[in-house]
Design an enzyme around this catalytic site. Structure first.
Site, PDB file in Angstrom:
ATOM      1  N   GLY A   1       0.805  -1.208   0.000  1.00 39.80           N
ATOM      2  CA  GLY A   1       0.000   0.000   0.000  1.00 39.80           C
ATOM      3  C   GLY A   1       0.840   1.261   0.000  1.00 39.80           C
ATOM      4  O   GLY A   1       1.760   1.395   0.808  1.00 39.80           O
TER       5      GLY A   1
ATOM      6  N   HIS B   1       9.851  -9.535   0.054  1.00 36.25           N
ATOM      7  CA  HIS B   1       8.520  -9.541   0.661  1.00 36.25           C
ATOM      8  C   HIS B   1       7.930 -10.953   0.661  1.00 36.25           C
ATOM      9  O   HIS B   1       6.850 -11.198   0.099  1.00 36.25           O
ATOM     10  CB  HIS B   1       7.590  -8.594  -0.121  1.00 36.25           C
ATOM     11  CG  HIS B   1       6.530  -7.942   0.709  1.00 36.25           C
ATOM     12  ND1 HIS B   1       6.761  -6.837   1.472  1.00 36.25           N
ATOM     13  CD2 HIS B   1       5.220  -8.257   0.906  1.00 36.25           C
ATOM     14  CE1 HIS B   1       5.650  -6.483   2.088  1.00 36.25           C
ATOM     15  NE2 HIS B   1       4.703  -7.343   1.766  1.00 36.25           N
TER      16      HIS B   1
ATOM     17  N   GLY C   1       7.497  -6.394   7.637  1.00 37.49           N
ATOM     18  CA  GLY C   1       8.197  -5.271   8.263  1.00 37.49           C
ATOM     19  C   GLY C   1       8.790  -5.648   9.609  1.00 37.49           C
ATOM     20  O   GLY C   1       9.942  -5.314   9.908  1.00 37.49           O
TER      21      GLY C   1
ATOM     22  N   ARG D   1      12.849  -5.830  10.516  1.00 39.69           N
ATOM     23  CA  ARG D   1      13.501  -5.085  11.606  1.00 39.69           C
ATOM     24  C   ARG D   1      14.183  -6.042  12.586  1.00 39.69           C
ATOM     25  O   ARG D   1      15.218  -5.702  13.172  1.00 39.69           O
ATOM     26  CB  ARG D   1      12.470  -4.192  12.303  1.00 39.69           C
ATOM     27  CG  ARG D   1      11.985  -3.046  11.399  1.00 39.69           C
ATOM     28  CD  ARG D   1      11.090  -2.061  12.111  1.00 39.69           C
ATOM     29  NE  ARG D   1       9.754  -2.573  12.399  1.00 39.69           N
ATOM     30  CZ  ARG D   1       8.740  -2.561  11.538  1.00 39.69           C
ATOM     31  NH1 ARG D   1       8.916  -2.092  10.299  1.00 39.69           N
ATOM     32  NH2 ARG D   1       7.555  -3.021  11.887  1.00 39.69           N
TER      33      ARG D   1
END
Length: 430
Positions: free
Chosen positions: A114, A167, A174, A178
């Site tokens: 998005g 991805h 995400g 991290r």
């Protein structure tokens, strides 16, 4: 890498807890979690359920806590390279109990990000893409004697950006990215870098640019984050050094007899304060268990060390003197009371009250701000009549100063009941 000196296990333990909560809160907040820092700590450290907050947000906090525990295991085993299986296990921990069907499994459908023009590879390419990434990660996660800050930042940044480019998962990319970034930092001997909620827009903009091979913005953000973490470690080391040097100077001034006397006074005082805390906790727990509405949370910050006790006794200063906090919540209304140690007030001294170090009471003003005011400085009428508590070892009595500056002796059990009762009546009775 700059050096901070050897930190004691106690200091390291506190830093670990601090960075863990900071990381969980910010990483989940970036993804839209509504929990604040205090609520995150309650969910993670005490296993509490926060009423009025989405269960998914709370599950994400618990999951990320478990993933960070696993991350520490991976970081310690420096002889073992990080593999694709480790990545899938991290993802499983992040998504379990939220999306079990996809936890730990590469996606089987195309996805779009998005707000981004970048299109991740189709599912049929994920296996080969992750194989390439995995081979690089095996090498990058075994740095050997390489502990230079620049190399660590570049390796950690590359791990993050490469992973999100692939991805590979349907959700949670995400958070896993991290985690991998910080796993590299830990393998290189650095603390973790926390991308904060306030940097969310900058973070996403930098990731968008990284998709076209420009890592400058992302590396800059990661570099600033690791610098902030290093500064926090250095501050802890400096405080430890100051405390040690102060303790040494005090030790030189004390003879053997004075040391024994001061230590004995401290032990008596400490035991009295532990008794007070225990009884207030029991009173709060009893009310919480029998209350039909509302919740009461007790937060224990540990007791005051001998060196800080001596400093406050002699009207010096000491950092981090929080003792405990009680959070009251009924419906949309809340009240937080923080108890912390300090030198006796001028009122106590003027009245000649024989106490060494006193417990001061403050309240969050306004509610939800995490800003605390001394009770005797609050002009509102709904203030409990307990603003400072001391202990007189000779009389074996607790001494209480009220909002009217009057000082009275109080039995510890009645003191605890009085305080809790007054909070409920004054903060929530209207």
């Amino acid at each position: 890498m700059r050096t901070t000196g050897a930190l004691t296990p106690e200091v390291l333990g506190k830093l670990r807890k601090y960075f863990k909560i900071k990381n969980i809160y910010n990483s989940n907040a970036i993804e839209g979690s509504t929990l604040d820092v205090g609520e995150t700590r309650l969910v993670v450290e005490q296993g509490l359920t926060i009423s009025g907050k989405p269960l998914k947000d709370q599950a994400e906090a618990k999951n990320l806590s478990a993933a960070l525990d696993f991350l520490e295991e991976l970081a310690r085993n420096t002889e073992t390279p990080i593999t694709e299986a480790d990545i899938r296990q991290l993802h499983y921990l992040v998504l379990t109990d939220i999306n079990r069907e996809n936890a730990g499994r590469y996606r089987s459908v195309p996805v779009e990000i998005g707000g981004s023009e970048f299109k991740p590879p189709n599912p049929e390419h994920i296996a080969s893409e992750m194989n390439d990434f995995g081979q690089w990660l095996k090498s990058a996660s075994s740095p050997g004697t390489l502990f230079m800050q620049d190399e660590a930042i570049l390796a950690a940044s590359a791990a993050h950006t490469w992973f999100v480019t692939v991805h590979p998962f349907i959700d949670g990319n995400g958070r896993v990215a991290r985690l991998l970034m910080n796993l590299l930092f830990m393998r290189y001997g650095f603390p973790i870098a926390v991308i904060t909620r306030e940097d969310r827009s900058r973070y996403y903009d930098a990731l968008e640019l990284s998709q076209v091979s420009d890592l400058t913005g992302f590396v800059s953000l990661v570099s600033e984050s690791i610098e902030e973490s290093l500064e926090e470690y250095e501050a802890a080391a400096s405080e430890q050094r100051d405390a040690q040097e102060w303790a040494k100077s005090i030790a030189l001034k004390f003879g053997a007899k004075e040391k024994v006397t001061a230590s004995n006074h401290y032990e008596v005082w400490k035991n009295a304060m532990e008794l007070l805390k225990s009884l207030i906790r029991q009173t709060a727990d009893l009310l919480d268990a029998n209350a039909n509405i509302g919740k009461i949370y007790f937060n224990d910050f540990g007791n005051l060390g001998f060196e800080k006790y001596l400093s406050l006794k002699n009207y010096g200063s000491a950092k981090k003197t929080w003792f405990f906090r009680i959070d009251f919540k009924i419906g949309a209304r809340s009240a937080r009371y923080l108890f912390f140690f300090g030198s006796p007030s001028h009122v106590m001294r003027a009245l000649g009250v024989d106490v060494d170090v006193t417990l001061h009471v403050s309240r969050e003003e306004p509610a939800g701000s995490f800003h605390y005011e001394f009770l005797d400085q609050i002009t509102a009428p709904n203030v409990p009549n307990v603003v400072e508590i001391g202990y007189n070892p000779e009389r074996e009595a607790f001494v209480v100063r009220g909002v009217d500056s009057r000082v009275r002796e109080e039995k510890v059990d009645s003191l605890c009941r009085l305080f809790i009762q007054e909070v409920v009546e004054k903060d929530f009775g209207g």
